[in-house]
Design a protein around this motif. Structure first.
Motif, PDB file in Angstrom:
ATOM      1  N   VAL A 191     128.065  70.407  44.607  1.00  0.00           N
ATOM      2  CA  VAL A 191     128.518  68.967  44.752  1.00  0.00           C
ATOM      3  C   VAL A 191     129.428  69.184  46.132  1.00  0.00           C
ATOM      4  CG1 VAL A 191     130.225  67.185  43.866  1.00  0.00           C
ATOM      5  CG2 VAL A 191     128.677  68.649  42.415  1.00  0.00           C
ATOM      6  N   VAL A 192     129.270  68.186  46.877  1.00  0.00           N
ATOM      7  CA  VAL A 192     130.197  68.147  48.261  1.00  0.00           C
ATOM      8  C   VAL A 192     131.225  66.902  47.816  1.00  0.00           C
ATOM      9  CG1 VAL A 192     130.354  67.700  50.661  1.00  0.00           C
ATOM     10  CG2 VAL A 192     128.025  68.460  49.425  1.00  0.00           C
ATOM     11  N   GLU A 193     132.200  67.533  48.011  1.00  0.00           N
ATOM     12  CA  GLU A 193     133.710  66.586  47.987  1.00  0.00           C
ATOM     13  C   GLU A 193     134.091  66.420  49.247  1.00  0.00           C
ATOM     14  OE1 GLU A 193     136.383  66.831  44.152  1.00  0.00           O
ATOM     15  OE2 GLU A 193     137.316  67.978  45.940  1.00  0.00           O
ATOM     16  N   ILE A 194     134.777  65.286  49.661  1.00  0.00           N
ATOM     17  CA  ILE A 194     135.510  65.144  50.697  1.00  0.00           C
ATOM     18  C   ILE A 194     136.655  64.307  50.380  1.00  0.00           C
ATOM     19  CG2 ILE A 194     135.504  64.301  53.235  1.00  0.00           C
ATOM     20  CD1 ILE A 194     132.418  64.614  53.099  1.00  0.00           C
ATOM     21  N   ASP A 195     137.871  64.723  50.906  1.00  0.00           N
ATOM     22  CA  ASP A 195     139.050  64.043  50.422  1.00  0.00           C
ATOM     23  C   ASP A 195     139.197  63.607  48.921  1.00  0.00           C
ATOM     24  OD1 ASP A 195     139.916  64.312  53.100  1.00  0.00           O
ATOM     25  OD2 ASP A 195     139.116  62.506  53.758  1.00  0.00           O
ATOM     26  N   GLY A 196     138.661  64.383  48.091  1.00  0.00           N
ATOM     27  CA  GLY A 196     138.758  64.084  46.590  1.00  0.00           C
ATOM     28  C   GLY A 196     137.718  63.168  45.941  1.00  0.00           C
ATOM     29  N   THR A 197     136.620  62.837  47.001  1.00  0.00           N
ATOM     30  CA  THR A 197     135.521  62.162  46.538  1.00  0.00           C
ATOM     31  C   THR A 197     134.530  62.608  46.586  1.00  0.00           C
ATOM     32  OG1 THR A 197     136.462  60.086  47.229  1.00  0.00           O
ATOM     33  CG2 THR A 197     134.372  59.726  46.989  1.00  0.00           C
ATOM     34  N   ILE A 198     133.294  62.791  45.494  1.00  0.00           N
ATOM     35  CA  ILE A 198     131.959  63.304  45.743  1.00  0.00           C
ATOM     36  C   ILE A 198     131.061  62.526  46.845  1.00  0.00           C
ATOM     37  CG2 ILE A 198     130.079  64.031  44.502  1.00  0.00           C
ATOM     38  CD1 ILE A 198     132.078  64.705  41.974  1.00  0.00           C
ATOM     39  N   MET A 199     130.822  63.193  47.744  1.00  0.00           N
ATOM     40  CA  MET A 199     129.980  62.459  48.827  1.00  0.00           C
ATOM     41  C   MET A 199     128.441  63.054  48.996  1.00  0.00           C
ATOM     42  SD  MET A 199     132.065  60.232  49.685  1.00  0.00           S
ATOM     43  CE  MET A 199     131.388  59.744  51.189  1.00  0.00           C
ATOM     44  N   GLY A 200     128.162  63.998  47.840  1.00  0.00           N
ATOM     45  CA  GLY A 200     126.758  64.717  47.935  1.00  0.00           C
ATOM     46  C   GLY A 200     126.550  65.531  47.003  1.00  0.00           C
ATOM     47  N   CYS A 201     125.408  65.669  46.842  1.00  0.00           N
ATOM     48  CA  CYS A 201     124.970  66.807  45.919  1.00  0.00           C
ATOM     49  C   CYS A 201     123.651  67.434  46.165  1.00  0.00           C
ATOM     50  CB  CYS A 201     125.137  66.438  44.382  1.00  0.00           C
ATOM     51  SG  CYS A 201     124.121  64.737  44.029  1.00  0.00           S
ATOM     52  N   GLY A 202     123.194  68.583  45.645  1.00  0.00           N
ATOM     53  CA  GLY A 202     121.887  69.257  45.876  1.00  0.00           C
ATOM     54  C   GLY A 202     121.900  70.598  45.112  1.00  0.00           C
ATOM     55  N   GLY A 203     120.748  70.914  44.803  1.00  0.00           N
ATOM     56  CA  GLY A 203     120.614  72.052  44.211  1.00  0.00           C
ATOM     57  C   GLY A 203     119.287  73.034  44.833  1.00  0.00           C
ATOM     58  N   PHE A 204     119.079  74.072  44.042  1.00  0.00           N
ATOM     59  CA  PHE A 204     117.690  74.728  44.191  1.00  0.00           C
ATOM     60  C   PHE A 204     117.450  75.393  43.092  1.00  0.00           C
ATOM     61  CE2 PHE A 204     121.008  77.957  45.563  1.00  0.00           C
ATOM     62  CZ  PHE A 204     120.542  79.222  44.850  1.00  0.00           C
ATOM     63  N   ASN A 205     116.051  75.407  42.739  1.00  0.00           N
ATOM     64  CA  ASN A 205     115.563  76.456  41.747  1.00  0.00           C
ATOM     65  C   ASN A 205     114.693  77.425  42.229  1.00  0.00           C
ATOM     66  OD1 ASN A 205     116.374  73.562  40.430  1.00  0.00           O
ATOM     67  ND2 ASN A 205     115.612  74.636  38.908  1.00  0.00           N
ATOM     68  N   ARG A 206     114.658  78.735  41.488  1.00  0.00           N
ATOM     69  CA  ARG A 206     113.820  79.641  42.102  1.00  0.00           C
ATOM     70  C   ARG A 206     112.584  79.815  41.024  1.00  0.00           C
ATOM     71  NH1 ARG A 206     117.946  84.094  41.433  1.00  0.00           N
ATOM     72  NH2 ARG A 206     118.508  82.842  39.836  1.00  0.00           N
ATOM     73  N   THR A 207     111.581  80.519  41.307  1.00  0.00           N
ATOM     74  CA  THR A 207     110.398  80.878  40.553  1.00  0.00           C
ATOM     75  C   THR A 207     110.857  81.946  39.789  1.00  0.00           C
ATOM     76  OG1 THR A 207     109.703  82.599  42.525  1.00  0.00           O
ATOM     77  CG2 THR A 207     108.676  80.108  42.296  1.00  0.00           C
TER      78      THR A 207
END
Length: 145
Positions: free
Chosen positions: A47-63
């Motif tokens: 999760v990406v937080e800027i000034d206490g607010t979540i502004m983005g997210c993303g992940g990854f999965n592996r084989t």
């Protein structure tokens, strides 16, 4: 900007990010898919937080062998798009995969977002699959070159 590991307590904010990007970048039907992913299929998610607010997210999965990783469920707040947050999150996850020994990095995206990944060095691998995610949302399978 702070990037941290996902917690289920982040779900309401992540769901709101998805809704803010629907229908421009996601189909309404993908909301259930995202919630299933968060509950059952996470490998690494951030999760990406800027000034206490979540502004983005993303992940990854592996084989299972850990050699291939795929970026998953990138969502950036519309007000934060084009400001380097998505790029910072993608580069962070690529570095995390490399630390884990991942040697092949991919992303499965749509015609709406693939130019973003091209700027990061990803190349289209296979022919486009029309309406793969939902009607009007085609599959672009890409690999980092």
């Amino acid at each position: 900007m702070r990037i941290y590991s996902y917690s289920p307590s982040d779900d309401p904010a992540i769901l709101e990010l998805l809704r803010l990007n629907t229908p421009q970048y996601f189909a309404e039907s993908e909301e259930a898919d995202l919630m299933d992913y968060l509950a059952n299929h996470i490998d690494h998610y951030y999760v990406v937080e800027i000034d206490g607010t979540i502004m983005g997210c993303g992940g990854f999965n592996r084989t299972p062998n850990g050699k291939r990783g795929v970026l998953s469920w990138d969502i950036i707040h519309p007000e934060a798009q084009g400001k380097g947050i998505g790029s910072a999150l993608a580069k962070f996850r690529i570095a995390e995969m490399q630390k884990l020994g991942v040697t092949e990095i991919g992303v499965r995206t749509t015609q709406l977002v693939y130019p973003f990944y091209e700027k990061l060095g990803f190349k289209l691998k296979v022919p486009v699959v029309k309406d793969y995610w939902a009607e009007g949302f085609d599959l672009y399978d890409m690999a980092l070159s």
